[in-house]
Design a protein around this motif. Structure first.
Motif, PDB file in Angstrom:
ATOM      1  N   ILE A  53       1.030  -1.280  -0.040  1.00 30.95           N
ATOM      2  CA  ILE A  53       0.028  -0.416   0.187  1.00 30.95           C
ATOM      3  C   ILE A  53       0.995   1.610  -0.362  1.00 30.95           C
ATOM      4  CG2 ILE A  53      -2.081   1.407   1.536  1.00 30.95           C
ATOM      5  CD1 ILE A  53      -3.148  -1.240   2.454  1.00 30.95           C
ATOM      6  N   LEU A  54       1.924   1.479   0.485  1.00 37.60           N
ATOM      7  CA  LEU A  54       2.608   2.517   0.694  1.00 37.60           C
ATOM      8  C   LEU A  54       3.744   2.948  -0.087  1.00 37.60           C
ATOM      9  CD1 LEU A  54       3.945   4.442   2.606  1.00 37.60           C
ATOM     10  CD2 LEU A  54       5.423   2.901   3.149  1.00 37.60           C
ATOM     11  N   SER A  55       3.847   1.320  -1.027  1.00 38.71           N
ATOM     12  CA  SER A  55       4.461   2.004  -2.317  1.00 38.71           C
ATOM     13  C   SER A  55       3.591   2.479  -3.274  1.00 38.71           C
ATOM     14  CB  SER A  55       5.754   0.199  -2.753  1.00 38.71           C
ATOM     15  OG  SER A  55       5.051  -0.067  -3.160  1.00 38.71           O
ATOM     16  N   ARG A  56       2.451   2.183  -3.802  1.00 39.76           N
ATOM     17  CA  ARG A  56       1.867   2.589  -4.685  1.00 39.76           C
ATOM     18  C   ARG A  56       1.072   3.815  -4.310  1.00 39.76           C
ATOM     19  NH1 ARG A  56       1.822  -0.414  -9.073  1.00 39.76           N
ATOM     20  NH2 ARG A  56       2.040  -3.205  -7.651  1.00 39.76           N
ATOM     21  N   MET A  60       1.367   6.774  -6.798  1.00 41.01           N
ATOM     22  CA  MET A  60       0.789   8.050  -6.789  1.00 41.01           C
ATOM     23  C   MET A  60       0.680   9.641  -7.034  1.00 41.01           C
ATOM     24  SD  MET A  60      -2.518   4.744  -5.545  1.00 41.01           S
ATOM     25  CE  MET A  60      -3.769   6.707  -6.054  1.00 41.01           C
ATOM     26  N   LYS A  61       1.724   9.559  -5.792  1.00 45.05           N
ATOM     27  CA  LYS A  61       2.187  10.658  -5.584  1.00 45.05           C
ATOM     28  C   LYS A  61       2.882  12.199  -6.634  1.00 45.05           C
ATOM     29  CE  LYS A  61       3.464  12.311  -1.759  1.00 45.05           C
ATOM     30  NZ  LYS A  61       4.398  12.267  -0.243  1.00 45.05           N
ATOM     31  N   LEU A  62       4.270  10.511  -6.898  1.00 43.37           N
ATOM     32  CA  LEU A  62       5.028  10.790  -8.313  1.00 43.37           C
ATOM     33  C   LEU A  62       3.717  11.399  -9.571  1.00 43.37           C
ATOM     34  CD1 LEU A  62       7.548   8.385  -7.429  1.00 43.37           C
ATOM     35  CD2 LEU A  62       7.422  10.943  -6.994  1.00 43.37           C
ATOM     36  N   GLN A  63       2.881  10.268  -9.387  1.00 49.24           N
ATOM     37  CA  GLN A  63       2.448  10.639 -11.067  1.00 49.24           C
ATOM     38  C   GLN A  63       1.242  11.460 -10.660  1.00 49.24           C
ATOM     39  OE1 GLN A  63       0.639   6.955 -11.011  1.00 49.24           O
ATOM     40  NE2 GLN A  63       2.225   5.973 -12.026  1.00 49.24           N
ATOM     41  N   ASN A  64       0.855  12.469 -10.242  1.00 49.84           N
ATOM     42  CA  ASN A  64      -0.261  13.178  -9.603  1.00 49.84           C
ATOM     43  C   ASN A  64       0.432  14.877  -9.047  1.00 49.84           C
ATOM     44  OD1 ASN A  64      -3.055  11.814 -10.500  1.00 49.84           O
ATOM     45  ND2 ASN A  64      -1.812  10.004  -9.469  1.00 49.84           N
ATOM     46  N   ARG A  65       1.752  14.608  -9.399  1.00 48.12           N
ATOM     47  CA  ARG A  65       1.727  15.696  -8.573  1.00 48.12           C
ATOM     48  C   ARG A  65       1.620  17.379  -9.007  1.00 48.12           C
ATOM     49  NH1 ARG A  65       8.451  14.979 -10.571  1.00 48.12           N
ATOM     50  NH2 ARG A  65       7.158  14.219 -12.238  1.00 48.12           N
ATOM     51  N   SER A  66       0.957  17.266 -10.357  1.00 43.15           N
ATOM     52  CA  SER A  66       0.062  18.801 -10.434  1.00 43.15           C
ATOM     53  C   SER A  66      -1.238  18.536  -9.881  1.00 43.15           C
ATOM     54  CB  SER A  66       0.006  18.679 -11.792  1.00 43.15           C
ATOM     55  OG  SER A  66      -0.544  17.678 -12.386  1.00 43.15           O
ATOM     56  N   ALA A  67      -1.742  17.609  -9.017  1.00 46.26           N
ATOM     57  CA  ALA A  67      -3.346  17.786  -8.735  1.00 46.26           C
ATOM     58  C   ALA A  67      -2.631  17.759  -7.038  1.00 46.26           C
ATOM     59  CB  ALA A  67      -3.761  16.900  -9.550  1.00 46.26           C
ATOM     60  N   LEU A  74      -3.465  11.879  -0.834  1.00 49.98           N
ATOM     61  CA  LEU A  74      -2.352  11.062  -0.437  1.00 49.98           C
ATOM     62  C   LEU A  74      -1.520  10.860   0.591  1.00 49.98           C
ATOM     63  CD1 LEU A  74      -1.536  10.408  -4.196  1.00 49.98           C
ATOM     64  CD2 LEU A  74      -3.382   8.853  -2.564  1.00 49.98           C
ATOM     65  N   GLN A  75      -1.019  12.328   1.219  1.00 50.24           N
ATOM     66  CA  GLN A  75      -0.123  12.249   1.532  1.00 50.24           C
ATOM     67  C   GLN A  75      -0.587  11.927   3.162  1.00 50.24           C
ATOM     68  OE1 GLN A  75       3.371  13.830   1.102  1.00 50.24           O
ATOM     69  NE2 GLN A  75       3.365  12.711   3.543  1.00 50.24           N
ATOM     70  N   LEU A  76      -1.572  12.341   3.180  1.00 46.81           N
ATOM     71  CA  LEU A  76      -3.137  12.189   4.604  1.00 46.81           C
ATOM     72  C   LEU A  76      -2.541   9.946   4.635  1.00 46.81           C
ATOM     73  CD1 LEU A  76      -4.232  13.302   7.150  1.00 46.81           C
ATOM     74  CD2 LEU A  76      -6.109  12.652   5.350  1.00 46.81           C
ATOM     75  N   ILE A  77      -2.745   9.785   3.396  1.00 47.76           N
ATOM     76  CA  ILE A  77      -2.631   8.455   3.788  1.00 47.76           C
ATOM     77  C   ILE A  77      -0.865   7.805   4.037  1.00 47.76           C
ATOM     78  CG2 ILE A  77      -3.353   6.348   2.137  1.00 47.76           C
ATOM     79  CD1 ILE A  77      -5.669   7.861   0.417  1.00 47.76           C
ATOM     80  N   GLU A  78      -0.195   8.793   3.699  1.00 52.22           N
ATOM     81  CA  GLU A  78       1.006   7.986   3.701  1.00 52.22           C
ATOM     82  C   GLU A  78       1.496   8.288   4.848  1.00 52.22           C
ATOM     83  OE1 GLU A  78       5.603   8.765   2.144  1.00 52.22           O
ATOM     84  OE2 GLU A  78       3.723   9.531   1.089  1.00 52.22           O
ATOM     85  N   ASP A  79       0.423   9.097   5.498  1.00 52.88           N
ATOM     86  CA  ASP A  79       1.772   9.546   6.834  1.00 52.88           C
ATOM     87  C   ASP A  79       1.076   8.710   8.053  1.00 52.88           C
ATOM     88  OD1 ASP A  79       2.657  11.640   5.958  1.00 52.88           O
ATOM     89  OD2 ASP A  79       1.326  13.048   6.534  1.00 52.88           O
ATOM     90  N   ASN A  80      -0.410   8.119   7.517  1.00 52.01           N
ATOM     91  CA  ASN A  80      -1.046   7.044   8.181  1.00 52.01           C
ATOM     92  C   ASN A  80      -0.554   5.607   8.327  1.00 52.01           C
ATOM     93  OD1 ASN A  80      -3.151   8.612  10.587  1.00 52.01           O
ATOM     94  ND2 ASN A  80      -3.328   9.250   8.512  1.00 52.01           N
ATOM     95  N   VAL A  81      -0.277   5.358   7.177  1.00 46.63           N
ATOM     96  CA  VAL A  81       0.081   3.708   6.379  1.00 46.63           C
ATOM     97  C   VAL A  81       1.960   3.941   7.084  1.00 46.63           C
ATOM     98  CG1 VAL A  81       1.238   2.467   4.393  1.00 46.63           C
ATOM     99  CG2 VAL A  81      -0.636   3.745   4.821  1.00 46.63           C
TER     100      VAL A  81
END
Length: 264
Positions: A53-56, A60-67, A74-81
């Motif tokens: 999950i963390l790697s995905r 996705m953060k890299l693929q959606n840097r402009s959004a 995604l950052q919130l998900i990453e922090d909690n993971v």
């Protein structure tokens, strides 16, 4: 006869108090053992999908840097993971220490304490905490895993630092008491309330959940010290600081009762 009866009554009260403390220690030890067995299996099963999950999420953060909003989510998900991952690592550490005997070799307690203080110096200084380390001369060697015991000392030091958010003083005093190597960690922090005092060594119990605490540090420390044949207890008054007491047996000496009658 009245004096003898009074003495017998006093002895009976002390015996009952010691029995209650002993039962409390046995109950906590059994609880830790059960949690340890469960923790190992659960942690291994959860950790692998968690890393996927963390790697995905990071991809996705890299693929959606402009959004911007997507990245924030995604950052919130990453922090909690990552927080879950820290808990899993703590669980794995707890399970690893859940064994009957400590393996190791003779070592100098003073060296282990100096190393723990050196590794935590920055955290203490950043919180304006003064540290005093007092070690008695001619201390006998301890026996066990110096790495595990340094982990215990570091955890106790950092716990003391968390209790002194506005600065204070930490005094670490090590000396020989009968057949025990006794180390006291005394802080000038907020102390521990009576409603929490009996639970602080329980797995997952924490009063610092908002700061990322997992509630496993003291439980792991308790297990490590117990596996080394020692004891860890605490004496605390709300608003007047806390003293954690670690006792380790002196190799080759028959230990006296270590700390079953100390208040937790």
């Amino acid at each position: 006869i009245a004096i003898d009866n009074a003495r017998l009554y006093s002895d009976l009260e002390k015996a009952l108090e010691q029995l209650k403390d002993s039962q409390s220690q046995i109950l906590l030890s059994s609880k830790l053992a059960a949690i340890g067995e469960l923790a190992g299996g659960v942690a291994h099963e959860v950790n692998n999908p968690l890393q996927i999950i963390l790697s995905r999420v990071q991809l996705m953060k890299l693929q959606n840097r402009s959004a911007g909003k997507v990245v924030d989510g995604l950052q919130l998900i990453e922090d909690n993971v990552k927080r879950i991952s820290r808990i899993i690592r703590a669980l794995l550490g707890f399970a690893a220490h859940n064994r009957a005997d400590a393996e190791g070799q003779p070592f100098e307690l003073a060296s282990a304490l100096h190393q723990a203080c050196a590794l935590t110096r920055h955290q203490l200084e950043s919180k304006l905490i003064d540290t005093e380390l007092v070690i008695a001369e001619d201390m006998p060697q301890a026996m066990g895993s110096v790495g595990e015991l340094e982990q215990v000392f570091i955890n106790l030091i950092l716990n003391a630092a968390n209790a002194m958010s506005s600065g204070g003083r930490l005094t670490i005093n090590a000396d020989l008491q009968d057949s025990w190597l006794e180390t006291r960690f005394t802080d000038t922090g907020s102390g521990i309330g009576p409603e929490h005092l009996g639970r602080i060594f329980e797995p997952f119990f924490t009063t610092h959940a908002d700061d990322g605490g997992t509630g496993l540090g003291l439980a792991v420390s308790y297990r490590i010290i117990e596996n080394h044949g020692g004891s860890i207890t605490v004496d605390s008054v709300p608003g007047d600081g806390s003293t954690f007491i670690v006792r380790l047996p002196v190799p080759g000496k028959e230990p006296q009762p270590s700390g079953l009658m100390d208040k937790q």
